[in-house]
Write an enzyme that holds these catalytic residues in place. Structure first.
Site, PDB file in Angstrom:
ATOM      1  N   ASP A 157       7.997   6.626   7.688  1.00  0.00           N
ATOM      2  CA  ASP A 157       8.200   6.143   8.780  1.00  0.00           C
ATOM      3  C   ASP A 157       9.879   6.090   9.162  1.00  0.00           C
ATOM      4  OD1 ASP A 157       8.793   4.304   6.745  1.00  0.00           O
ATOM      5  OD2 ASP A 157       7.619   2.597   7.550  1.00  0.00           O
ATOM      6  N   ASN A 159       3.403  -9.275   5.901  1.00  0.00           N
ATOM      7  CA  ASN A 159       2.450  -9.631   6.826  1.00  0.00           C
ATOM      8  C   ASN A 159       1.137  -8.535   6.701  1.00  0.00           C
ATOM      9  OD1 ASN A 159       3.356  -7.097   7.970  1.00  0.00           O
ATOM     10  ND2 ASN A 159       4.081  -7.935  10.140  1.00  0.00           N
ATOM     11  N   HIS A 164       1.437  -5.093   6.550  1.00  0.00           N
ATOM     12  CA  HIS A 164       1.544  -3.867   7.377  1.00  0.00           C
ATOM     13  C   HIS A 164       1.783  -2.613   6.005  1.00  0.00           C
ATOM     14  CE1 HIS A 164       6.230  -4.170   7.593  1.00  0.00           C
ATOM     15  NE2 HIS A 164       5.951  -3.573   6.448  1.00  0.00           N
ATOM     16  N   GLU A 203       1.594  -2.562  12.186  1.00  0.00           N
ATOM     17  CA  GLU A 203       1.684  -3.592  12.335  1.00  0.00           C
ATOM     18  C   GLU A 203       0.307  -4.605  12.452  1.00  0.00           C
ATOM     19  OE1 GLU A 203       4.191  -5.073  11.097  1.00  0.00           O
ATOM     20  OE2 GLU A 203       5.976  -4.821  12.459  1.00  0.00           O
TER      21      GLU A 203
END
Ligand code: F6R
Length: 243
Positions: A67, A136, A138, A143
């Site tokens: 990413d 979280n 991810h 996400e």
């Protein structure tokens, strides 16, 4: 799934480096998928040390990063391009022409993302995808969501991610709101996957990812379906696992 619980961050990094080294030794033209962030810093340090000790060469490998933030130039200190140069690529004999990082700037992101996928495919596919995990759940910048996103795409970062990553920026407002990330399908198509996590802050995410039902609300949980998944975590990240 192969679960390895290391006694410390250093041990986790060494185990991960050993796995990477053994792949490259058996397949010098291996294709690696690479993460950025705090988690893999120890791994990159170990790999650089192996190169300096002349026990490992990266000269024929190809890499694809997971990413990149949208809008940052390559030389921006917070870009993942810069991260990879500073922490890994500049210190080993890798051929920079064989390193690929999604571009944070593009006239046409849709076209660019399709081209990135094509490049992965044309390289023969990823042999080993190395992943960190967000608080979280991810992976890459996929996400929590109502569905698992497929291929490389542009994504709006969640508030928790922006907050978590603001530690690298001078203020939370400076964190880009969008990023380009490989999708879940791109990740799952890799021949093998190694998920790394350390510290108490990752314990909940790890528990949800590997011990609870698969859901796009915890993107890493999809990894349970992969046929060759190795999870290497330290004792703190493993602290909420029952057995
Ligand atoms: C970064 C990436 C992210 C990180 C995750 C954990 O390339 O893909 O999914 O792995 O946000 O980040 P750290 O390691 O900083 O806790």
């Amino acid at each position: 799934m192969n679960l390895l619980i290391a006694g410390s961050y250093d041990e986790m990094s060494k185990l991960a480096a050993k796995r990477v080294a053994s792949l490259i030794r058996s397949k010098p033209k291996a294709v690696l998928g690479l993460p950025t962030g705090s988690t893999p810093l120890g791994l990159y340090k170990e790999l650089v040390a192996m190169y300096q000790d002349k026990v490992l060469s990266f000269k024929d490998i190809t890499t694809f990063n997971l990413d990149e933030y949208e809008g940052l130039d390559c030389d921006n200190v917070n870009s993942y391009y810069r991260f990879m140069s500073d922490n890994f690529f500049n210190h080993v004999d890798i051929n920079r022409k064989h390193t690929n990082i999604p571009m944070g700037k593009s006239e046409d992101f849709l076209k660019y993302c399709i081209e990135y996928e094509e490049k992965i495919k044309n390289s023969g596919g990823i042999d080993l995808m190395i992943l960190g995990i967000g608080n979280n759940g991810h992976i890459g910048f996929n996400e929590p969501s109502e569905y698992f996103p497929g291929i490389t795409h542009r994504v709006k970062l969640h508030k928790e991610t922006i907050k978590a990553n603001s530690r690298f920026f001078s203020c939370v407002e400076g964190v880009p709101r969008y990023a380009i990330t490989m999708g879940i399908r791109s990740i799952m198509h890799s021949r093998s996957i190694m998920l790394l996590a350390n510290g108490p802050g990752k314990a909940e995410a790890i528990k949800k990812a590997i011990r609870e039902p698969i859901t796009p609300k915890v993107p890493a949980s999809v990894l349970q379906l992969h046929q060759d998944l190795t999870v290497i975590i330290d004792e703190e990240a493993a602290s909420l696992l029952d057995d």
